[in-house]
Write an enzyme that holds these catalytic residues in place. Structure first.
Site, mmCIF file in Angstrom:
data_model
loop_
_atom_site.group_PDB
_atom_site.id
_atom_site.type_symbol
_atom_site.label_atom_id
_atom_site.label_comp_id
_atom_site.label_asym_id
_atom_site.label_seq_id
_atom_site.Cartn_x
_atom_site.Cartn_y
_atom_site.Cartn_z
ATOM 1 C CD GLU A 39 16.816 41.496 -5.153
ATOM 2 O OE1 GLU A 39 16.663 40.407 -5.749
ATOM 3 O OE2 GLU A 39 16.822 41.596 -3.912
ATOM 4 C CG ASP A 75 11.765 34.285 -4.398
ATOM 5 O OD1 ASP A 75 10.912 33.860 -3.598
ATOM 6 O OD2 ASP A 75 12.982 34.130 -4.219
ATOM 7 C CE1 TYR A 102 12.451 38.526 -5.398
ATOM 8 C CE2 TYR A 102 13.985 39.301 -7.070
ATOM 9 C CZ TYR A 102 13.723 38.901 -5.778
ATOM 10 O OH TYR A 102 14.725 38.888 -4.851
#
Length: 300
Positions: free
Chosen positions: A47, A148, A130
């Site tokens: 991520e 997102d 996020y």
DNA sequence: GAGCCGTGGTG
DNA sequence: TCACCAAGGCT
């Protein structure tokens, strides 16, 4: 969203999840063995890398990163210089520093285990709304809305009937939450599925509406795909920018002189010497470089 | 909260 | 060609 005769035909979860089961790309962080081997740490690293860097460029770097540092404890033993070099050309190199810092925080404050609670994740360096929810959902399977750029665009079109999402706000979380299935596991798949839809079908520029599983209930398509107000901020020009100068300086340090180089030998022909010096100062201020005795090097 | 922060692929 | 875009976050 409660199921009533009024809104049942506008629900998107079931068709999007069905579509995802057959159309999802085979990405490393979606494979069971990835989770077995690297756990939440693997998801966390992926991520970080995916923040503003395209999937195709992340995949090889993610693999190399996790081979070298398969756990937060492994990462915590590395130096900033090693981290910045391993980050290579993924862009926004401060993320490499932040990931390194987050790993040390996980070791120090969470006994080496990536936390599961969203507030604890948010407290880690480099993790925002996020990333915190992405880790909690995609690694731990908890039920949170993952918002997102993709989910914002999909819901802007399908629900709001706008070509582009409005400015980011807390409403984005509520909107996603309202579409999520009640079941934790189904909610996790839904989050991934909406992101996938936005990434591959409901794209920013020229969406493939003929392939969309919710075309029959998309408010934007029903309205004739109107061009609506676009409040997105435009990216500043890169050519000639300070960012470009920073990138050039750091590239030299990464690829040519990680141990250091005399300041007078660093990009001596850069068009704007003042800009070059500004870049050096800001890199040092960010902890991406160290300067002293007329030399500059990657941080120890 | 607006501005800033890399890099490279693409239509 | 070149503006746009990419699984954001920090200050």
């Amino acid at each position: 969203m409660p199921e009533t005769p009024e809104n049942r035909d506008r629900e998107i979860a079931a068709p999007v999840i069905d579509w995802y089961r057959s159309a999802a790309r085979d990405l490393p962080w979606r494979r069971p063995e990835f989770h077995e081997r690297f756990g939440a740490w693997g998801v966390l690293v992926s991520e970080f890398m995916l923040q503003q860097t395209p999937v195709a460029r992340v995949i090889p770097r993610l693999d190399a990163w996790l081979e070298r540092w398969p756990s937060p404890a492994d990462m915590a033993t590395a130096s900033p210089a090693e981290v910045v070099q391993q980050w290579a050309n993924l862009g926004y190199p401060r993320r490499a520093l932040w990931l390194h810092r987050a790993a040390t925080e996980v070791v120090r404050e969470h006994d080496g285990t990536v936390p599961r609670d969203v507030p604890a994740l948010l407290a880690l360096t480099g993790i925002g709304d996020y990333t915190a929810r992405a880790v909690a959902v995609f690694s731990y399977g908890d039920r949170h809305p993952v918002v997102d750029t993709n989910t914002r665009r999909v819901l802007a079109r399908a629900v709001d009937g706008s070509a582009h999402p409005g400015p980011p706000s807390r409403r984005d979380l509520a909107l996603m939450e309202a579409q999520m299935p009640v079941d934790d596991s189904a909610a996790a798949v839904f989050n991934a599925a909406v992101m996938e839809l936005g990434a591959t079908v409901c794209t920013a520029r020229a969406p493939f509406c003929e392939e969309c599983p919710i075309a029959d209930r998309c408010a934007w398509l029903a309205a004739g795909s109107p061009a609506t107000v676009d409040t997105r901020r435009k990216q500043a020009a890169y050519e000639g920018s300070d960012r470009q100068a920073r990138g050039a300086v750091l590239r030299v340090l990464r690829e040519i002189a990680p141990a250091g180089i005399a300041l007078e030998d660093l990009l001596p022909d850069w068009p704007d010497p003042l800009q070059r010096d500004r870049a050096i100062d800001s890199l040092v201020a960010d902890g991406l470089a160290e300067a002293g005795n007329g030399e500059i090097a990657l941080p120890r």
